[in-house]
Design an enzyme around this catalytic site. Structure first.
Site, PDB file in Angstrom:
ATOM      1  CE  LYS A 130      29.407   9.963  41.156  1.00 55.35           C
ATOM      2  NZ  LYS A 130      28.274  10.662  40.557  1.00 55.35           N
ATOM      3  CD  GLN A 143      27.556  14.204  39.899  1.00 56.89           C
ATOM      4  OE1 GLN A 143      28.359  13.293  39.708  1.00 56.89           O
ATOM      5  NE2 GLN A 143      26.600  14.126  40.808  1.00 56.89           N
ATOM      6  CG  ASP A 183      24.885   7.607  37.104  1.00 61.41           C
ATOM      7  OD1 ASP A 183      25.267   7.032  38.140  1.00 61.41           O
ATOM      8  OD2 ASP A 183      25.133   8.802  36.847  1.00 61.41           O
TER       9      ASP A 183
END
Ligand code: NDP
Length: 285
Positions: A53, A97, A120
Site C-alpha cells: 500500500k 490493517q 476501505d
C-alpha cells in the site's frame, strides 16, 4: 477452449497512472491526498500488504504515513490515534490493517474512523451505502473485480453470477455490486450442500474462500468468466488462488491469474478512494 487471461497487472497500472495524473492536477490546486495506514502487531501477511500500500501511494503521488504499533497496543491508544488522524487535514484516508490482535475490538476501531476518511469502506455508514447502491467509497476488492469485468467487456446484466464466500470484506459487497449491475446473484458458503451444482450454472463465478485450488474445472460452466479472489499458499509454499488455474483455463472463457489478477486491483481501488476522499474534503469532487 482456452480462456482469455485477465491481465490485472496491466489494468491496475493504467488505473494507477490515471490516479497519478489526477493527483498532479490536484496538487496544482494546493491539495495532496494523504493516506494513513495503521498496522498493529507483526502478522507477516499484513506487513506485506501494508508495504504494498505504501508503494502504491508513492507510485500515485499520494502522501502516506505508516503507524506500526506493537501487538500489545491498547484499544484506547489505537482509538486516540484514529481520533487524531480524523482531525488531521493532511490525511484524507485512514485504514487499519485487519486482522487486529484479539484484545482489540475491530468493530469499535472501524466505527471510530470518520466515514469520510474510511477508504476501505468498512464503516457501517459506508457498508449501508454499498447496500443501497448509493456508494461513496467502493469496497476495494469487489470494486477491483468489477473494473476487471468492465475492462474485458464481460456483460453482467441478466447473467447468472455466483459468489463463493460471504465475508463482509469480499463476498457480501461483491454480491451487492453485481446485483446493482443487474446480475442474478447467488451467494454460496460453507453450508451450501452441492456447491458444484450451483457454480456450474454461473456465467460469472467469483471465488473468495481462501482454500487453495478448491474450484476445480468440473465446477465451471464452459465459457464462464472465473474471478479468483483467493490468496493461498500451495503445498510448495507458492502463492495460488482458490481456482485450480491450469485445468480451469481449459474450460473458462475468461480467468484471472493469482498473482496478477484481483490482488493488484484491490490496492488500486484504495488509491482511487483516497483520491476521491481528498477531493470531497476539499470541495473538488
Ligand atoms: P473469510 O475466511 O472471511 O471467508 C471465507 C468464506 O468462504 C466464508 O464465507 C466461508 O463460509 C466460505 N467457505 C469456506 N469453506 C467453504 C467451502 N468449502 N465451500 C464454500 N464456501 C466456503 O475470507 P475472506 O473473504 O476475507 O477472503 C477470502 C480469500 O480471499 C482469502 O484467500 C483471502 O486471502 C483472499 N483475499 C484476497 C484479497 C485480494 O485483494 N485479492 C482481499 C481480501 C481477501 P462460512 O461463512 O460459512 O464460514
Amino acid at each position: 477452449m482456452t480462456a482469455i487471461i485477465i491481465d490485472g497487472k496491466r489494468i491496475a497500472e493504467e488505473k494507477k497512472q490515471q490516479v497519478y495524473d489526477e493527483v498532479l492536477r490536484l496538487q496544482a490546486r494546493g491539495v495532496t491526498p494523504g493516506l494513513a495506514v495503521i498496522l498493529v502487531g507483526e502478522d507477516p501477511a499484513s506487513q506485506i500488504y501494508v508495504r504494498n500500500k505504501e508503494r502504491a501511494c508513492a507510485r500515485c503521488g499520494i502522501y502516506s504515513e505508516k503507524y506500526a504499533l506493537p501487538a500489545d497496543t491498547g484499544e484506547d491508544e489505537l482509538l486516540e490515534l484514529i481520533a487524531r488522524l480524523n482531525a488531521d487535514r493532511r490525511i484524507s484516508g485512514i485504514l487499519c490493517q485487519l486482522p487486529l490482535p484479539k484484545h482489540i475490538d475491530a468493530g469499535k476501531v472501524i466505527c471510530a474512523i470518520a466515514p469520510e476518511k474510511d477508504v476501505d469502506a468498512f464503516h457501517p455508514v459506508n457498508v449501508g451505502r454499498i447496500m443501497t447502491g448509493d456508494v461513496l467509497f467502493a469496497p476495494c476488492t469487489p470494486a477491483g473485480v468489477m473494473t476487471l469485468l468492465d475492462e474485458y467487456g464481460i456483460e453482467i446484466a441478466g447473467k447468472s453470477c455466483v459468489v463463493v464466500g460471504r465475508s463482509n470484506i469480499v463476498g457480501k459487497p461483491m454480491a451487492m455490486l453485481l446485483l446493482h449491475r443487474h446480475g442474478t446473484v447467488t451467494i454460496c458458503h460453507s453450508r451450501t450442500p452441492d456447491l458444484a451444482a450451483v457454480t456450474r450454472g454461473a456465467d460469472i463465478l467469483v471465488a473468495a474462500v481462501g482454500k487453495a485450488k478448491m474450484i476445480t474445472a468440473d465446477m465451471i460452466k464452459p465459457g464462464a468468466a472465473v474471478i479468483d479472489v483467493g490468496m493461498n499458499r500451495d503445498s510448495c509454499g507458492k502463492l495460488c488462488g482458490d481456482v485450480d488455474f491450469d485445468a480451469a483455463a481449459e474450460r473458462a472463457g475468461y480467468i484471472t491469474p493469482v498473482p496478477g489478477g484481483v490482488g493488484v486491483m484491490t490496492i488500486t481501488t484504495l488509491m482511487q478512494n483516497t483520491l476521491l476522499a481528498a477531493k470531497l474534503q476539499n470541495g473538488l469532487a
